[in-house]
Scaffold this motif. Structure first.
Motif, PDB file in Angstrom:
ATOM      1  N   PHE A  60       0.195  -1.179   0.027  1.00  0.00           N
ATOM      2  CA  PHE A  60       0.199  -0.098   0.715  1.00  0.00           C
ATOM      3  C   PHE A  60       0.550   1.100   0.486  1.00  0.00           C
ATOM      4  CE2 PHE A  60       0.447  -1.946   4.168  1.00  0.00           C
ATOM      5  CZ  PHE A  60       1.103  -0.620   5.231  1.00  0.00           C
TER       6      PHE A  60
ATOM      7  N   CYS B 297      -1.010   5.164   0.434  1.00  0.00           N
ATOM      8  CA  CYS B 297      -2.064   5.926   0.828  1.00  0.00           C
ATOM      9  C   CYS B 297      -2.466   5.642   1.738  1.00  0.00           C
ATOM     10  CB  CYS B 297      -2.660   7.023  -0.143  1.00  0.00           C
ATOM     11  SG  CYS B 297      -3.690   6.086  -0.481  1.00  0.00           S
ATOM     12  N   GLY B 298      -2.984   3.782   1.977  1.00  0.00           N
ATOM     13  CA  GLY B 298      -3.577   3.139   2.286  1.00  0.00           C
ATOM     14  C   GLY B 298      -4.953   3.500   2.651  1.00  0.00           C
ATOM     15  N   TYR B 299      -5.589   3.827   1.145  1.00  0.00           N
ATOM     16  CA  TYR B 299      -6.900   4.418   1.477  1.00  0.00           C
ATOM     17  C   TYR B 299      -7.984   3.550   1.457  1.00  0.00           C
ATOM     18  CZ  TYR B 299     -11.509   6.867   1.997  1.00  0.00           C
ATOM     19  OH  TYR B 299     -12.746   7.283   2.222  1.00  0.00           O
ATOM     20  N   CYS B 300      -7.227   2.460   0.410  1.00  0.00           N
ATOM     21  CA  CYS B 300      -7.571   0.994  -0.227  1.00  0.00           C
ATOM     22  C   CYS B 300      -7.992  -0.498   0.743  1.00  0.00           C
ATOM     23  CB  CYS B 300      -7.082   0.994  -1.754  1.00  0.00           C
ATOM     24  SG  CYS B 300      -5.202   0.222  -1.720  1.00  0.00           S
TER      25      CYS B 300
ATOM     26  N   ARG C 171      -5.777   3.579  -6.432  1.00  0.00           N
ATOM     27  CA  ARG C 171      -5.409   4.425  -7.098  1.00  0.00           C
ATOM     28  C   ARG C 171      -3.719   4.530  -6.871  1.00  0.00           C
ATOM     29  NH1 ARG C 171      -5.172   7.306  -9.505  1.00  0.00           N
ATOM     30  NH2 ARG C 171      -6.178   9.343 -10.921  1.00  0.00           N
TER      31      ARG C 171
END
Ligand SMILES: Cc1cc2nc3c(=O)[nH]c(=O)nc-3n(C[C@H](O)[C@H](O)[C@H](O)COP(=O)(O)OP(=O)(O)OC[C@H]3O[C@@H](n4cnc5c(N)ncnc54)[C@H](O)[C@@H]3O)c2cc1C
Ligand code: SF4
Ligand code: FES
Ligand code: FES
Lengths: 209, 327
Positions: free
Chosen positions: A153, A155-158, A191
């Motif tokens: 990962f 940004c880690g959002y997903c 993303r």
């Protein structure tokens, strides 16, 4: 379940709408929040008199990450919003809110699903596992370990959705090749493009499973 | 989301009574289409009836050699079912080409049959759309209609039917079982969805109170040799620009029976019996496939941005036939 949280009247209306008068109906009818509680039952009555349908809350019993929960909710609440707004579990992310990204993936009765398209009210007696429920105390789930090890990962959002989805994939047991894993992880968009490392993490856990 | 009330039902009768009693009520299966459309204000039911507790979750072998699939069987469970994989591989492949694993875990057979179009103007309430708001006009006919249909269109609507599963079911001659206020009926899938004509908002022949209970696949031994080919803008998690379901009965280089259905190009899942006849009794080779493909798109009409689909549909069909029947 930790300390009891104190709610302001406005929050109470938001999180615990009363039977017979929904928050929306109340907001439509009233402009001042302060008088809400005193007048709520009367509004329900007035609405019925004027032929405006009154939408009642739904009682819901389910198990979230091992804890039994009983709650009365507006039928419009999605499982995603239930987790995030009602139970303050913010690990599950809202990306698109329309089934197109996978950020909201959780496990319901051990199957991976998109929490944004599930009405929580349809989860009566369900067992829900979100990212918060994967670790055993301080011991991370092997998939969480593998994501860290393989730098899967940016940004880690997903990531919470990717991890829950990957746990579901391994349980399903249909992926035999790298191409299979990629195809069966295609419901989770990243993303940042961490796909290669996600593949490596999933593959490792699958081989050890 | 507009407010709605919610109830749970536990048997078919209760479900039918509940939906007949309420105005603007909808059943909810997986919710993957309905919840999406409610969020966008495109569907505004006043009442939602949760049918997930009904006993419509079995896949049964029938004595006549067919298979009966309960309306609440999830798309993933159907796709991975051993009987389906062996005897009707085209159905398994079509299901697995649709949506994502998460969505397939949620989506039901009944809901998939009734999923609504993905025409971009249908989804955007700012634009006129006869399907969403009857009489308002069609924004796609003179708009950006790249994803729209070339077969079965009308001056009122050119939206494609988006389902992959339905294309396979059409090739397999499936029967839809429905229970309603006046009892049960069985409907062939080719009669189930309607052409848009002047009433594109009426998409199927169901009536108020109808509950889909099952889908039946008739016995079709040659469907063991069947195949689904889906062409799209990206390789996964995307609707079809063009797709083909074929089942072929080939013996010593000659085609016995053939079933063809096209997806992504028609206003409903598109079966073409004339093209099937052109294959029947012919040699299993490229020349035969090409002439069948010409017949399949004979009545196709392009609308500026989707003209390419006429050639694409032909090529998709030829490739699917080559893959299934050899060259
Ligand atoms: C991001 C995304 C991508 C997708 N990609 C694809 C794709 O590539 N290919 C594809 O084919 N599909 C695709 N889909 C669509 C998906 O297959 C459908 O949403 C799904 O099959 C609908 O099933 P459901 O059970 O969730 O239906 P619901 O949303 O629960 O219901 C849909 C409709 O059917 C009615 N209904 C449901 N069950 C019954 C019943 N038993 N009797 C009577 N009425 C009933 C409901 O009232 C509602 O009107 C995609 C969806 C999303 C969100
Ligand atoms: S093609 Fe059909 S769905 Fe699309 S804008 Fe026209 S009327 Fe609406
Ligand atoms: S937030 Fe649910 S799929 Fe994007
Ligand atoms: S890590 Fe940023 S979106 Fe996947």
């Amino acid at each position: 379940m930790g300390k009891e949280k104190k709610y302001t009247p406005a929050e109470k209306i938001k999180y615990f709408p009363r039977r017979g008068t929904t928050r929306r109906e109340f907001i439509l009818t009233m402009t001042t929040a302060g008088t809400a509680f005193a007048l709520a039952p009367k509004i329900g009555y007035a609405a019925r008199q004027r032929g405006i349908p009154v939408f009642e809350n739904v009682k819901l019993h389910l198990n979230i990450n091992g804890a039994a929960r009983n709650i009365s909710i507006d039928p419009r609440v999605t499982l995603l919003d239930l987790l995030r707004e009602n139970f303050s579990m913010h690990g599950t992310k809202k990306g698109c809110d329309h089934g197109q990204c996978g950020a909201c993936t959780v496990l319901v009765n051990d199957r991976r699903v998109n929490a944004c398209l599930i009405l929580a009210a349809t989860c009566e007696n369900a067992e829900v596992t979100s990212i918060e429920g994967l670790a055993q105390g301080d011991k991370l789930h092997p998939m969480q370990e593998a994501f860290i090890k393989h730098d899967a990962f940016q940004c880690g959002y997903c990531t919470p959705g990717q991890i829950c989805s990957a746990v579901g994939l391994v349980k399903e047991g249909h992926a035999k090749t790298d191409a299979d894993i990629q195809e069966l992880m295609s419901g989770n968009i990243c993303r940042c493009g961490a796909y290669r490392n996600i593949l490596a993490a999933v593959k490792e856990v699958q081989q050890n499973a | 989301m507009q407010p709605f009330s919610f109830s749970r039902v536990h048997n078919n009768r209760e479900a039918i009574n509940a939906i007949t009693k309420e105005n603007d009520a909808k059943f909810i299966g997986g919710g993957t289409n309905l919840v999406d459309l409610i969020k966008l204000g495109i569907e505004n039911p006043k009442h939602i009836i949760d049918i997930n507790a009904l006993s419509l979750k079995q896949i049964e072998n029938l004595p006549n050699g067919g298979v009966r699939i309960g309306a609440l069987v999830r798309n993933s469970d159907l796709a991975y079912d051993e009987t389906i994989r062996q005897r009707y591989p085209v159905l398994s492949q079509a299901l697995l080409s649709g949506a994502s694993p998460q969505l397939r875990n949620m989506a039901t057979v009944g809901g998939n049959l009734l999923q609504r179009t993905r025409c971009p103007y249908f989804y955007d309430a700012v634009f006129p759309c006869n399907k969403r708001q009857p009489g308002s006009g069609c924004s796609a006919i003179n708009g950006y209609n790249r994803s729209n249909a070339i077969l079965g269109t009308s001056d009122h609507c050119i939206a494609t039917h988006p389902s992959d599963m339905c294309v396979a079911l059409t090739a397999l001659d499936a029967i839809i079982h429905v229970q309603g206020v006046n009892g049960e009926r069985a409907i062939n899938i080719t009669d189930f969805h309607l052409l848009p004509g002047q009433t594109p908002h009426i998409e199927n022949i169901l009536e108020k109170g109808d509950l889909i209970t099952a889908v039946e696949l008739p016995a079709m031994p040659f469907a063991q040799r069947s195949f689904y080919l889906k062409i799209r803008d990206r390789s996964s998690y995307e609707f079809a620009l063009s797709s083909v379901a074929v089942a072929l009965d080939v013996n010593g280089g000659t085609i016995g029976q053939a079933r063809i259905a096209l997806g992504g190009v028609g206003t409903k899942p598109w079966r073409n019996k004339e093209a099937e006849q052109a294959l029947t009794g012919a040699a299993a080779n490229r020349a035969t496939y090409l002439s069948a493909a010409d017949i399949a798109v004979k009545n196709a009409r392009g609308y500026k941005y989707n003209n390419f689909k006429i050639e694409l549909a032909k090529r998709t069909l030829v490739r699917a036939l080559e893959t299934t029947g050899g060259m």
